[in-house]
Design a protein around this motif. Structure first.
Motif, PDB file in Angstrom:
ATOM      1  N   ASN A  88      -7.601   9.358 -11.494  1.00 27.52           N
ATOM      2  CA  ASN A  88      -6.897   8.298 -10.769  1.00 27.52           C
ATOM      3  C   ASN A  88      -5.572   8.857 -10.277  1.00 27.52           C
ATOM      4  O   ASN A  88      -4.744   9.298 -11.092  1.00 27.52           O
ATOM      5  CB  ASN A  88      -6.627   7.095 -11.686  1.00 27.52           C
ATOM      6  N   LEU A  89      -5.369   8.834  -8.966  1.00 29.28           N
ATOM      7  CA  LEU A  89      -4.116   9.318  -8.380  1.00 29.28           C
ATOM      8  C   LEU A  89      -3.318   8.091  -7.970  1.00 29.28           C
ATOM      9  O   LEU A  89      -3.626   7.436  -6.987  1.00 29.28           O
ATOM     10  CB  LEU A  89      -4.394  10.213  -7.181  1.00 29.28           C
ATOM     11  N   VAL A  90      -2.290   7.744  -8.758  1.00 31.70           N
ATOM     12  CA  VAL A  90      -1.559   6.504  -8.577  1.00 31.70           C
ATOM     13  C   VAL A  90      -0.437   6.726  -7.570  1.00 31.70           C
ATOM     14  O   VAL A  90       0.556   7.404  -7.866  1.00 31.70           O
ATOM     15  CB  VAL A  90      -1.014   5.981  -9.924  1.00 31.70           C
ATOM     16  N   ALA A  91      -0.597   6.157  -6.383  1.00 27.66           N
ATOM     17  CA  ALA A  91       0.360   6.360  -5.301  1.00 27.66           C
ATOM     18  C   ALA A  91       1.630   5.517  -5.528  1.00 27.66           C
ATOM     19  O   ALA A  91       1.584   4.487  -6.211  1.00 27.66           O
ATOM     20  CB  ALA A  91      -0.300   5.980  -3.976  1.00 27.66           C
ATOM     21  N   PRO A  92       2.769   6.000  -4.973  1.00 28.58           N
ATOM     22  CA  PRO A  92       2.928   7.203  -4.156  1.00 28.58           C
ATOM     23  C   PRO A  92       2.978   8.452  -5.032  1.00 28.58           C
ATOM     24  O   PRO A  92       3.703   8.488  -6.021  1.00 28.58           O
ATOM     25  CB  PRO A  92       4.256   6.969  -3.440  1.00 28.58           C
ATOM     26  N   VAL A  93       2.204   9.453  -4.629  1.00 30.38           N
ATOM     27  CA  VAL A  93       2.140  10.676  -5.415  1.00 30.38           C
ATOM     28  C   VAL A  93       1.710  11.820  -4.503  1.00 30.38           C
ATOM     29  O   VAL A  93       0.976  11.611  -3.529  1.00 30.38           O
ATOM     30  CB  VAL A  93       1.173  10.503  -6.604  1.00 30.38           C
ATOM     31  N   THR A  94       2.182  13.043  -4.844  1.00 27.77           N
ATOM     32  CA  THR A  94       1.807  14.239  -4.094  1.00 27.77           C
ATOM     33  C   THR A  94       1.235  15.265  -5.051  1.00 27.77           C
ATOM     34  O   THR A  94       1.834  15.560  -6.095  1.00 27.77           O
ATOM     35  CB  THR A  94       3.018  14.845  -3.366  1.00 27.77           C
ATOM     36  N   ILE A  95       0.074  15.811  -4.690  1.00 28.83           N
ATOM     37  CA  ILE A  95      -0.540  16.895  -5.448  1.00 28.83           C
ATOM     38  C   ILE A  95      -0.315  18.173  -4.640  1.00 28.83           C
ATOM     39  O   ILE A  95      -0.812  18.312  -3.527  1.00 28.83           O
ATOM     40  CB  ILE A  95      -2.047  16.658  -5.669  1.00 28.83           C
ATOM     41  N   GLY A  96       0.482  19.093  -5.197  1.00 27.38           N
ATOM     42  CA  GLY A  96       0.902  20.272  -4.447  1.00 27.38           C
ATOM     43  C   GLY A  96      -0.212  21.246  -4.149  1.00 27.38           C
ATOM     44  O   GLY A  96      -1.287  21.221  -4.765  1.00 27.38           O
TER      45      GLY A  96
ATOM     46  N   LYS B 216       0.850  -1.190   0.000  1.00 23.96           N
ATOM     47  CA  LYS B 216       0.000   0.000   0.000  1.00 23.96           C
ATOM     48  C   LYS B 216       0.893   1.250   0.000  1.00 23.96           C
ATOM     49  O   LYS B 216       1.927   1.285   0.672  1.00 23.96           O
ATOM     50  CB  LYS B 216      -0.899   0.015   1.237  1.00 23.96           C
ATOM     51  N   PHE B 217       0.483   2.274  -0.752  1.00 23.85           N
ATOM     52  CA  PHE B 217       1.270   3.492  -0.866  1.00 23.85           C
ATOM     53  C   PHE B 217       0.408   4.708  -0.541  1.00 23.85           C
ATOM     54  O   PHE B 217      -0.814   4.690  -0.683  1.00 23.85           O
ATOM     55  CB  PHE B 217       1.844   3.624  -2.281  1.00 23.85           C
ATOM     56  N   LEU B 218       1.075   5.784  -0.147  1.00 20.89           N
ATOM     57  CA  LEU B 218       0.404   6.987   0.345  1.00 20.89           C
ATOM     58  C   LEU B 218       0.215   8.015  -0.764  1.00 20.89           C
ATOM     59  O   LEU B 218       1.129   8.285  -1.545  1.00 20.89           O
ATOM     60  CB  LEU B 218       1.224   7.609   1.478  1.00 20.89           C
ATOM     61  N   THR B 219      -0.978   8.606  -0.776  1.00 17.28           N
ATOM     62  CA  THR B 219      -1.268   9.765  -1.635  1.00 17.28           C
ATOM     63  C   THR B 219      -1.384  10.998  -0.752  1.00 17.28           C
ATOM     64  O   THR B 219      -2.111  10.984   0.239  1.00 17.28           O
ATOM     65  CB  THR B 219      -2.588   9.556  -2.403  1.00 17.28           C
ATOM     66  N   LYS B 220      -0.679  12.071  -1.141  1.00 20.58           N
ATOM     67  CA  LYS B 220      -0.776  13.337  -0.421  1.00 20.58           C
ATOM     68  C   LYS B 220      -1.444  14.373  -1.322  1.00 20.58           C
ATOM     69  O   LYS B 220      -0.987  14.609  -2.449  1.00 20.58           O
ATOM     70  CB  LYS B 220       0.601  13.836  -0.003  1.00 20.58           C
TER      71      LYS B 220
END
Length: 457
Positions: free
Chosen positions: A408-416, A392-396
Motif C-alpha cells: 500500500n503506497l499511501v499518498a502523498p508519497v514518492t518512491i525514489g 485526492k493525493f499523488l503517488t510518484k
C-alpha cells in the motif's frame, strides 16, 4: 458555381419516440441524428446553413454550436411553415437551397451533391430527391410526364389506381432556386384537414407558373430513411453500423464478426488491425496499425498507438502507446497515459495515472492519481492509497522501482529511482532512491494456538 444554402428541419418533438429526449437528438452510432445531417451538409460547402428549431431548441443549439444559424419555429404548423422561419436570413438571395429533414441521419453528402448538380444541369426551380420502393403504400408518389419532368406529387390517399402502381416516392429532401422558394412560400395555404402548411405544395405552385420541376432518384433507398420511432431508430443504427464497418474493412481493417462489432462514425483505425466480436469503439477514438482489439472490449475517446493488444477490457478518454498489452479484464479510466511497451494485466485498474515506458502492473492492482516512471514493476495486489475521504493525493514512482506484492503506497508519497518496496508493506513516507523499504509488523508465531482455541469451544 451558384451560392448554396441549406435549411435543416429540426423543430419537431417526435411524440412517437415516447422519450424525454427530442427526436433529432437521439443518437445513431453515437452521434445525434441532426449532427449526422449537418456533418454531411457541411461537405457541400454551403454559404449559410439555417437549422429550424422548436422543441428542445437550446439543446439542439448546444449540440450543433456555431456550425449553423438558427430560426425558431414556435408553433409546428407544417414543413412549409418551418422553412418560412428562415425567410429573414435567406429571402432574396441568388443561389440554390437544399432542404433536409434532421431525422434522416443516413443521407450522404454525395447524394445531396448529385441532387444539386441535377437541379443545376436542368435549370430547375425545384428538384425532389426520390427513391423506388417495393411497397410504396403510404408514400407520396412522383408522377412524371413524357419528358421525365415532375408533373405532380400525389399522396397515397389521393392517388388513382394507376398512380398507386407508381413506386417512385418522395423522400422529403428538396432542392430549390432560393428566390423561387421564398416567393412560392407566400402562396402556400393551410386548406387541409391538418390545417398545416406543406412544402410539397410548392411543387404545384411552381408547375402552375410554368417552371421546371424535376426529380433525382437515388439508388440507395436506405439513406432516405426518416426516423420517427424506436423501431426506425434501431434500423438506422443497423444500417449506419454496417456502413461504418464496411468502410473500415475496405481500408484494411479486419473485423471478425461485423454484425457483432459496434464502431461509431468518428473512429479512425489503422491498417491490419484486427477487431474481435463484442467490441464497442466509441467517440473520437484513434487506433494505430497492427493492433488486436477485443473480444468484448469497450474503448471510448482513446488514442492508441500501433501493435498494441487490448483484450476484454475497458478504456476511456486515455492515451495508450504502441506495443502495449492490456487485459484481460483491465480498466483504464479517464485521463490516463500509458506509454509504449507497458503491460496492464488482468484485474488492474488505473485512473488519472501516467505509466512510463516498459512498466508493468500484471495483475490485481489499483493505480490512481499516480506518476509511474519507466521500467517499474508493480507486484500483484499493490495499490496507491490516493484518497483520505476529502482529497485526492499523488503517488510518484520513479524509474526502475520494484514494488512487492500487496503493498500500500499511501499518498502523498514518492518512491525514489531504483528503490525496492518489500512485499506486504504499507508505505507512508518517501523512499530514497535505491533503498529497500520494509513497513510491516514483525511476524509472531503463537505455538499451539489452534489447540487452545478448540478448548475454548
Amino acid at each position: 458555381m451558384p451560392n448554396r444554402y441549406a435549411v435543416i428541419l429540426a423543430a419537431g418533438q417526435g411524440t412517437r419516440m415516447k422519450s424525454k429526449l427530442y427526436k433529432v437528438l437521439h443518437p445513431v452510432c453515437g452521434k445525434p441524428m441532426v449532427q449526422h445531417v449537418v456533418d454531411q451538409v457541411t461537405e457541400l460547402n454551403v454559404q449559410e446553413m439555417v437549422t429550424i428549431i422548436g422543441h428542445g431548441a437550446e439543446m439542439v443549439k448546444a449540440q450543433l454550436g456555431d456550425t449553423s444559424l438558427y430560426a425558431l419555429q414556435e408553433e409546428q404548423l407544417g414543413t412549409a411553415h418551418a422553412v418560412m422561419q428562415a425567410q429573414s436570413m435567406l429571402e432574396g438571395k441568388d443561389g440554390v437551397t437544399i432542404v433536409v429533414c434532421g431525422d434522416t441521419p443516413l443521407i450522404k453528402a454525395e447524394t445531396m451533391e448529385a441532387l444539386i448538380k441535377h437541379h443545376e444541369d436542368l435549370a430547375a426551380k425545384a428538384t425532389i430527391l426520390t427513391a423506388r420502393i417495393d411497397d410504396p403504400t403510404g408514400y407520396g408518389r412522383i408522377i412524371r410526364n413524357e419528358n421525365g419532368l415532375v408533373e405532380k406529387i400525389v399522396e397515397h390517399k389521393d392517388a388513382s389506381d394507376a398512380e398507386r402502381k407508381v413506386n417512385e416516392i418522395n423522400t422529403g429532401t428538396y432542392c430549390f432556386d432560393n428566390r423561387a422558394l421564398f416567393e412560392a412560400l407566400k402562396n402556400v395555404n393551410n386548406h387541409n384537414v391538418q390545417g398545416e402548411y406543406y412544402l410539397p405544395d410548392i411543387i404545384e405552385i411552381l408547375k402552375k407558373q410554368g417552371e421546371v420541376v424535376t426529380a433525382y432518384q437515388t439508388n440507395d433507398l436506405e439513406e432516405t430513411l426518416g426516423v420517427n420511432d424506436r423501431i426506425a431508430l434501431a434500423e438506422a443504427e443497423r444500417i449506419m453500423r454496417k456502413r461504418t464497418n464496411e468502410a473500415h474493412m475496405r481500408n484494411g481493417v479486419t473485423i471478425i464478426d461485423p454484425a457483432n462489432t459496434y464502431i461509431e462514425t468518428d473512429v479512425v483505425i489503422g491498417q491490419d488491425t484486427v477487431i474481435y466480436p463484442g467490441t464497442m469503439i466509441k467517440g473520437k477514438t484513434t487506433i494505430g496499425a497492427d493492433c488486436f482489439i477485443g473480444p468484448n472490449t469497450e474503448i471510448d475517446a482513446c488514442e492508441i498507438g500501433s501493435e498494441s493488444v487490448i483484450r476484454q477490457s475497458v478504456a476511456h478518454k486515455s492515451l495508450i502507446g504502441s506495443h502495449v498489452n492490456i487485459g484481460p479484464f483491465a480498466h483504464i479510466r479517464p485521463e490516463s497515459t500509458v506509454h509504449d511497451d507497458v503491460k496492464i494485466g488482468n484485474f488492474v485498474e488505473i485512473k488519472k495515472a501516467v505509466f512510463g515506458k516498459g512498466s508493468k502492473a500484471s495483475h490485481l492492482s489499483y493505480i490512481g492519481d499516480a506518476e509511474v516512471g519507466s521500467d517499474v514493476n508493480i507486484g500483484c495486489g499493490s495499490i496507491t492509497v490516493n484518497y483520505d475521504g476529502k482529497n485526492k493525493f499523488l503517488t510518484k514512482i520513479e524509474d526502475g522501482v520494484f514494488i512487492g506484492c500487496n503493498s500500500n503506497l499511501v499518498a502523498p508519497v514518492t518512491i525514489g529511482k531504483g528503490a525496492y518496496v518489500a512485499a506486504g508493506s504499507t508505505i507512508t513516507k518517501d523512499v530514497p532512491g535505491e533503498a529497500l523499504a520494509i513497513a510491516r509488523a514483525h511476524q509472531v508465531n503463537k505455538e499451539d494456538y489452534v489447540q487452545k482455541l478448540n478448548v475454548r469451544k
